[in-house]
Design a protein around this motif. Structure first.
Motif, PDB file in Angstrom:
ATOM      1  N   LEU A 579       0.833  -1.209   0.000  1.00 60.10           N
ATOM      2  CA  LEU A 579       0.000   0.000   0.000  1.00 60.10           C
ATOM      3  C   LEU A 579       0.867   1.258   0.000  1.00 60.10           C
ATOM      4  CD1 LEU A 579      -2.736   1.295  -0.031  1.00 60.10           C
ATOM      5  CD2 LEU A 579      -2.939   0.919   2.434  1.00 60.10           C
ATOM      6  N   LYS A 580       1.983   1.234   0.717  1.00 63.37           N
ATOM      7  CA  LYS A 580       2.901   2.380   0.686  1.00 63.37           C
ATOM      8  C   LYS A 580       3.392   2.636  -0.739  1.00 63.37           C
ATOM      9  CE  LYS A 580       4.884   2.356   5.354  1.00 63.37           C
ATOM     10  NZ  LYS A 580       6.145   2.213   6.130  1.00 63.37           N
ATOM     11  N   ALA A 581       3.769   1.560  -1.416  1.00 58.08           N
ATOM     12  CA  ALA A 581       4.251   1.699  -2.794  1.00 58.08           C
ATOM     13  C   ALA A 581       3.170   2.267  -3.698  1.00 58.08           C
ATOM     14  CB  ALA A 581       4.737   0.345  -3.312  1.00 58.08           C
ATOM     15  N   ALA A 582       1.931   1.845  -3.473  1.00 55.86           N
ATOM     16  CA  ALA A 582       0.822   2.350  -4.287  1.00 55.86           C
ATOM     17  C   ALA A 582       0.599   3.841  -4.042  1.00 55.86           C
ATOM     18  CB  ALA A 582      -0.442   1.560  -3.973  1.00 55.86           C
ATOM     19  N   VAL A 583       0.728   4.284  -2.797  1.00 55.24           N
ATOM     20  CA  VAL A 583       0.562   5.707  -2.483  1.00 55.24           C
ATOM     21  C   VAL A 583       1.669   6.522  -3.147  1.00 55.24           C
ATOM     22  CG1 VAL A 583       0.540   7.406  -0.618  1.00 55.24           C
ATOM     23  CG2 VAL A 583      -0.639   5.228  -0.316  1.00 55.24           C
ATOM     24  N   LYS A 584       2.893   5.999  -3.122  1.00 55.86           N
ATOM     25  CA  LYS A 584       4.004   6.695  -3.782  1.00 55.86           C
ATOM     26  C   LYS A 584       3.768   6.793  -5.284  1.00 55.86           C
ATOM     27  CE  LYS A 584       7.658   5.305  -0.520  1.00 55.86           C
ATOM     28  NZ  LYS A 584       8.898   4.499  -0.379  1.00 55.86           N
ATOM     29  N   ALA A 585       3.342   5.680  -5.876  1.00 59.66           N
ATOM     30  CA  ALA A 585       3.118   5.667  -7.329  1.00 59.66           C
ATOM     31  C   ALA A 585       1.990   6.608  -7.726  1.00 59.66           C
ATOM     32  CB  ALA A 585       2.812   4.242  -7.788  1.00 59.66           C
ATOM     33  N   ALA A 586       0.954   6.694  -6.896  1.00 56.53           N
ATOM     34  CA  ALA A 586      -0.203   7.545  -7.217  1.00 56.53           C
ATOM     35  C   ALA A 586       0.165   9.022  -7.240  1.00 56.53           C
ATOM     36  CB  ALA A 586      -1.318   7.303  -6.210  1.00 56.53           C
ATOM     37  N   LYS A 587       1.264   9.376  -6.592  1.00 54.07           N
ATOM     38  CA  LYS A 587       1.696  10.773  -6.587  1.00 54.07           C
ATOM     39  C   LYS A 587       2.089  11.232  -7.999  1.00 54.07           C
ATOM     40  CE  LYS A 587       4.607  13.960  -3.951  1.00 54.07           C
ATOM     41  NZ  LYS A 587       5.654  14.099  -2.918  1.00 54.07           N
ATOM     42  N   GLU A 588       2.549  10.285  -8.808  1.00 54.31           N
ATOM     43  CA  GLU A 588       2.971  10.605 -10.167  1.00 54.31           C
ATOM     44  C   GLU A 588       1.943  10.148 -11.202  1.00 54.31           C
ATOM     45  OE1 GLU A 588       5.619  12.374 -10.288  1.00 54.31           O
ATOM     46  OE2 GLU A 588       6.064  12.074  -8.158  1.00 54.31           O
ATOM     47  N   SER A 589       0.748   9.785 -10.747  1.00 54.78           N
ATOM     48  CA  SER A 589      -0.262   9.240 -11.652  1.00 54.78           C
ATOM     49  C   SER A 589      -1.621   9.845 -11.339  1.00 54.78           C
ATOM     50  CB  SER A 589      -0.313   7.715 -11.498  1.00 54.78           C
ATOM     51  OG  SER A 589      -1.452   7.177 -12.135  1.00 54.78           O
ATOM     52  N   LYS A 590      -2.499   9.830 -12.320  1.00 55.04           N
ATOM     53  CA  LYS A 590      -3.863  10.292 -12.108  1.00 55.04           C
ATOM     54  C   LYS A 590      -4.811   9.150 -11.763  1.00 55.04           C
ATOM     55  CE  LYS A 590      -3.511  14.316 -15.160  1.00 55.04           C
ATOM     56  NZ  LYS A 590      -4.066  15.016 -16.354  1.00 55.04           N
ATOM     57  N   ALA A 591      -4.309   7.911 -11.859  1.00 57.60           N
ATOM     58  CA  ALA A 591      -5.154   6.745 -11.577  1.00 57.60           C
ATOM     59  C   ALA A 591      -5.374   6.604 -10.077  1.00 57.60           C
ATOM     60  CB  ALA A 591      -4.502   5.483 -12.131  1.00 57.60           C
ATOM     61  N   PRO A 592      -6.587   6.287  -9.629  1.00 57.87           N
ATOM     62  CA  PRO A 592      -6.838   6.080  -8.196  1.00 57.87           C
ATOM     63  C   PRO A 592      -6.216   4.769  -7.725  1.00 57.87           C
ATOM     64  CG  PRO A 592      -8.791   5.540  -9.460  1.00 57.87           C
ATOM     65  CD  PRO A 592      -7.811   6.105 -10.444  1.00 57.87           C
ATOM     66  N   ILE A 593      -6.082   4.650  -6.428  1.00 61.81           N
ATOM     67  CA  ILE A 593      -5.605   3.407  -5.812  1.00 61.81           C
ATOM     68  C   ILE A 593      -6.811   2.500  -5.615  1.00 61.81           C
ATOM     69  CG2 ILE A 593      -4.484   2.403  -3.788  1.00 61.81           C
ATOM     70  CD1 ILE A 593      -3.239   5.231  -3.328  1.00 61.81           C
ATOM     71  N   ALA A 594      -6.752   1.282  -6.168  1.00 65.75           N
ATOM     72  CA  ALA A 594      -7.880   0.348  -6.094  1.00 65.75           C
ATOM     73  C   ALA A 594      -7.670  -0.624  -4.933  1.00 65.75           C
ATOM     74  CB  ALA A 594      -8.012  -0.431  -7.401  1.00 65.75           C
ATOM     75  N   LEU A 595      -8.658  -0.693  -4.057  1.00 66.21           N
ATOM     76  CA  LEU A 595      -8.604  -1.605  -2.917  1.00 66.21           C
ATOM     77  C   LEU A 595      -9.725  -2.629  -3.043  1.00 66.21           C
ATOM     78  CD1 LEU A 595      -8.121   0.837   0.121  1.00 66.21           C
ATOM     79  CD2 LEU A 595      -6.358  -0.233  -1.294  1.00 66.21           C
ATOM     80  N   LEU A 596      -9.372  -3.909  -2.880  1.00 61.32           N
ATOM     81  CA  LEU A 596     -10.380  -4.957  -2.721  1.00 61.32           C
ATOM     82  C   LEU A 596     -10.622  -5.103  -1.228  1.00 61.32           C
ATOM     83  CD1 LEU A 596     -12.199  -7.207  -3.832  1.00 61.32           C
ATOM     84  CD2 LEU A 596     -10.215  -8.758  -3.666  1.00 61.32           C
ATOM     85  N   VAL A 597     -11.861  -4.862  -0.823  1.00 65.87           N
ATOM     86  CA  VAL A 597     -12.193  -4.785   0.603  1.00 65.87           C
ATOM     87  C   VAL A 597     -13.221  -5.844   0.965  1.00 65.87           C
ATOM     88  CG1 VAL A 597     -13.203  -3.318   2.390  1.00 65.87           C
ATOM     89  CG2 VAL A 597     -11.665  -2.325   0.692  1.00 65.87           C
ATOM     90  N   LYS A 598     -12.994  -6.492   2.095  1.00 65.26           N
ATOM     91  CA  LYS A 598     -13.960  -7.467   2.624  1.00 65.26           C
ATOM     92  C   LYS A 598     -14.623  -6.860   3.850  1.00 65.26           C
ATOM     93  CE  LYS A 598     -14.245 -12.254   4.323  1.00 65.26           C
ATOM     94  NZ  LYS A 598     -14.822 -12.009   5.647  1.00 65.26           N
ATOM     95  N   GLN A 599     -15.948  -6.891   3.860  1.00 72.58           N
ATOM     96  CA  GLN A 599     -16.715  -6.389   5.005  1.00 72.58           C
ATOM     97  C   GLN A 599     -17.776  -7.422   5.321  1.00 72.58           C
ATOM     98  OE1 GLN A 599     -18.781  -2.643   4.407  1.00 72.58           O
ATOM     99  NE2 GLN A 599     -18.382  -2.032   6.530  1.00 72.58           N
ATOM    100  N   GLY A 600     -17.581  -8.176   6.400  1.00 69.56           N
ATOM    101  CA  GLY A 600     -18.450  -9.299   6.672  1.00 69.56           C
ATOM    102  C   GLY A 600     -18.264 -10.369   5.612  1.00 69.56           C
ATOM    103  N   ALA A 601     -19.349 -10.778   4.972  1.00 73.06           N
ATOM    104  CA  ALA A 601     -19.278 -11.788   3.912  1.00 73.06           C
ATOM    105  C   ALA A 601     -19.223 -11.153   2.531  1.00 73.06           C
ATOM    106  CB  ALA A 601     -20.493 -12.715   4.007  1.00 73.06           C
ATOM    107  N   ASN A 602     -19.154  -9.829   2.488  1.00 71.78           N
ATOM    108  CA  ASN A 602     -19.227  -9.129   1.208  1.00 71.78           C
ATOM    109  C   ASN A 602     -17.866  -8.578   0.791  1.00 71.78           C
ATOM    110  OD1 ASN A 602     -22.112  -9.396   1.047  1.00 71.78           O
ATOM    111  ND2 ASN A 602     -22.240  -7.793   2.620  1.00 71.78           N
ATOM    112  N   TYR A 603     -17.591  -8.641  -0.522  1.00 72.03           N
ATOM    113  CA  TYR A 603     -16.385  -8.068  -1.111  1.00 72.03           C
ATOM    114  C   TYR A 603     -16.789  -6.933  -2.041  1.00 72.03           C
ATOM    115  CZ  TYR A 603     -13.739 -12.168   0.462  1.00 72.03           C
ATOM    116  OH  TYR A 603     -13.127 -13.134   1.234  1.00 72.03           O
ATOM    117  N   ARG A 604     -15.951  -5.906  -2.085  1.00 74.38           N
ATOM    118  CA  ARG A 604     -16.194  -4.835  -3.044  1.00 74.38           C
ATOM    119  C   ARG A 604     -14.878  -4.134  -3.341  1.00 74.38           C
ATOM    120  NH1 ARG A 604     -17.493   0.368  -0.171  1.00 74.38           N
ATOM    121  NH2 ARG A 604     -17.123  -0.009   2.041  1.00 74.38           N
ATOM    122  N   THR A 605     -14.847  -3.454  -4.447  1.00 72.36           N
ATOM    123  CA  THR A 605     -13.665  -2.684  -4.830  1.00 72.36           C
ATOM    124  C   THR A 605     -13.967  -1.206  -4.645  1.00 72.36           C
ATOM    125  OG1 THR A 605     -12.989  -4.355  -6.450  1.00 72.36           O
ATOM    126  CG2 THR A 605     -12.046  -2.162  -6.673  1.00 72.36           C
TER     127      THR A 605
END
Length: 637
Positions: A579-605
């Motif tokens: 995640l640190k590397a992604a934050v560093k890379a995003a500083k030089e990019s316009k693309a957002p950082i994509a997270l796959l997140v689990k909350q209970g039994a549900n997944y979402r990006t």
């Protein structure tokens, strides 16, 4: 739908309302009022702390009585806890008897810490027996007994008669320890026979305020050799290795004691005992007492000395409380016994100024380096500068949190706020200190206030209580100024950002860059997490669990909550470094950082549209300003 809900439930509730109206609820507790009179006779309390495998304390108590009504109380409002935290759920097996015959009891329906009984004619002593069931798991509470360490907190194992001031009830305590164990306590020993210790009789208030640590592995170090009023470091540990401290590690602890003596110019104890547990199993703690303190940390305090600077102000903080909080106490803490509510409105002095002096003494003694102290101040300044909850809740109101929340976990602590009077209080006192120095042309400081306010009545143990007006008057004697509105504006205000005027007056400002300080690294290691609070607005555990989310921060606006787990970052399995590397890379990019997140039994990006890079707090000198912070942290001569 609305019309139906407004009619049918009300119609069905009418019989229930009528039933509730017929129930007579108790209007008051049937507990005798506290009278300022001595309790007739001495209560004998025996504690058996030998059942290590089941972690059970067994008590026997002999109470001199007269026939008639008797109410016994279990302590509810505990000093140092600032709230009604008496562990009533761990009290079990309560039985009373007189002349060998059982005496029944009933619990008061309002004051549930009170037990009513009637003493039969001809009975002059009531015998009580009961147990304190130390938690077996941290989910049940703080663990106070292990195979190698135990802590006796007297309010957990004590009952006392209602109707009397705790200062006028005399108790004769004794304790049975496991064979071969040693102990530390501010209590005075009357006799010891094998593993049974009998302590000198004393008043209940002092007993409750005098805990004991004991252990299989024990070491006592004199921190003020040759002093008429000694200070001891009593160490218990999971193993012998953890007890080994190098002379260069003990010396700053001795220097801290010396620096405190120079700061306050007084003492208020016969001997002071740090009770210090180094353990993975015994519950961590930092709690003040008048002539001792309970301190529990991880076992690497000495053996991993270089890694632990971030938490090394604990002993200094608790030691300062002997003066601030125990000898000098807020007027709202002047209660007759342990079942009368405490008033916490001055905890920003009691705890906030102690937090300040704990940091200062740790630096002056060398327990924490000047660089480490500055990095710790930077971390605290950043944290409180980003507390969003101040927009609706003043720091003054947080003094109620020990009663409202009692340190239970919070879902949105950045918005709800917690006991912010500690560290935000510290910044208020830095503000006061630097203001005094500035107005007096550096001839006076908060050191002068400490000596005048806390240094009175040298050698006395009798508490001296104070009000807000007393604090203001004492400040004015050090440096005339309109202190009341100065303090109230900082305590009651809702301005954005922490009160950092004192930091600027000390010659420093809060800045952020992409490199964490050694202090920040140490905190992450201790908490087993990675902190992205000032970039992504969250902290993440090693396993990807979201530890905290900043209200209205980047992660919050993306819909993240604390009951979520980050599974992947930009399609790579979560690790803090990923995640640190992604934050560093995003500083030089316009693309957002994509997270796959689990909350209970549900997944979402979710997408974090952040491009500001990593941000960690630091202090930076203000050009051409006086470095008052360096002066504050310099040892007193």
């Amino acid at each position: 739908m609305t019309a139906q809900l407004s009619y049918r439930p009300l119609h069905r509730l009418l019989p229930i309302v009528a039933l509730l109206a017929s129930i007579v609820l108790p209007a008051r507790a049937d507990v005798p009022p506290v009278l300022d009179q001595p309790y007739p006779g001495t209560i004998v309390l025996k504690v058996d702390a030998t059942n290590l495998s089941q972690q059970i304390f067994r008590m026997q108590m002999s109470i001199p009585v007269k026939p008639g009504p008797l109410t016994m109380l279990y302590p509810q409002w505990l000093p140092g806890n600032h709230g009604p935290s008496g562990p009533l759920t761990q009290l079990a097996g309560l039985k009373f008897s007189g002349n060998g015959k059982p005496i029944g009891w009933v619990r008061d329906p309002v004051q549930v810490h009170a037990f009513h009984l009637t003493v039969p004619a001809g009975v002059s002593t009531v015998e009580a027996e009961y147990q304190f069931l130390s938690p077996l798991d941290t989910a049940q509470g703080r663990i106070t007994m292990t195979n190698d360490i135990l802590g006796v907190q007297w309010p957990s194992v004590t009952l006392y008669p209602a109707g009397y001031s705790s200062r006028r009830i005399t108790v004769q305590p004794s304790l049975i320890l496991p064979e071969g164990w040693q102990y530390g306590s501010a209590l005075e020993t009357a006799a010891r026979s094998g593993n049974e210790i009998v302590f000198k009789p004393l008043d209940l208030e002092t007993l409750i305020d005098s805990p004991l640590f004991a252990g299989r592995h024990f070491k006592r170090i004199d921190l003020d050799p040759g002093a008429k009023v000694p200070v001891f470091l009593n160490i218990v540990a999971d193993n012998l290795e953890s007890l080994e401290a190098k002379p260069e590690q003990i010396e700053p602890h001795r220097a801290m004691v010396r620096q405190a003596a120079k700061l306050f110019g007084s003492h208020h104890y016969n001997h002071y005992d740090f009770l210090f547990a180094l353990s993975d199993d015994f519950g961590g703690i930092g709690r003040e007492h008048h002539q001792s303190s309970e301190n529990g940390v991880k076992p690497g305090y000495f053996t991993e000395w270089a890694k632990g600077e971030a938490g090394r102000d604990l002993l200094a903080h608790e030691y300062v409380h002997s003066w601030d909080g125990k000898f000098r106490r807020p007027a709202g803490q002047d209660v007759p016994n342990f079942n009368v509510p405490l008033k916490n409105e001055l905890l920003w002095v009691y705890e906030g100024q102690t937090q300040y002096w704990g940091k200062v003494l740790s630096a002056r003694s060398g327990l924490i380096s000047e660089t480490g102290t500055r990095d710790g101040i930077a971390a605290a300044a950043a944290f409180y500068d980003n507390v969003q909850g101040r927009s609706w809740r003043a720091v003054q109101d947080t003094v109620n949190d020990p009663i409202i929340n009692m340190r239970r976990p919070q879902g949105w602590s950045n918005w709800q706020r917690s006991e912010d009077y500690y560290v935000e209080g510290m910044f208020i006192w830095l503000d006061v200190d630097t203001k005094i120095r500035e107005m007096s042309n550096e001839t006076r400081s908060l050191d002068d206030f400490a000596r005048a306010f806390y240094g009175v009545n040298n050698g006395s143990f009798v508490p001296v209580f104070y009000t807000f007006e007393d604090v203001v008057a004492a400040l004015n004697r050090v440096q005339p100024f309109d202190w009341a509105p100065f303090l109230r504006s900082r305590l009651d205000g809702h301005a954005s950002g922490a009160p950092l005027d004192g930091l600027a007056r000390a010659g420093w400002k809060l800045v952020y860059n992409d490199t964490p300080s050694d202090y920040s690294k140490s905190v992450d290691e201790q908490r087993k997490s990675t902190d992205f609070s000032y970039s992504l607005g969250m902290a993440v555990k090693l396993d990807g669990g979201v530890a905290a989310v900043q209200w209205d921060g980047v992660a919050f606006r993306a819909g993240l909550a604390g009951n979520s787990t980050i599974v992947a970052v930009n399609n790579r399995a979560y690790k803090g470094e990923v995640l640190k590397a992604a934050v560093k890379a995003a500083k030089e990019s316009k693309a957002p950082i994509a997270l796959l997140v689990k909350q209970g039994a549900n997944y979402r990006t979710i997408a974090l549209d952040y491009h500001g890079g990593l941000r960690y707090p630091h202090l930076e000198r203000i050009p051409a300003s006086r470095d008052r912070l360096a002066t504050i942290l310099k040892p007193l001569k």
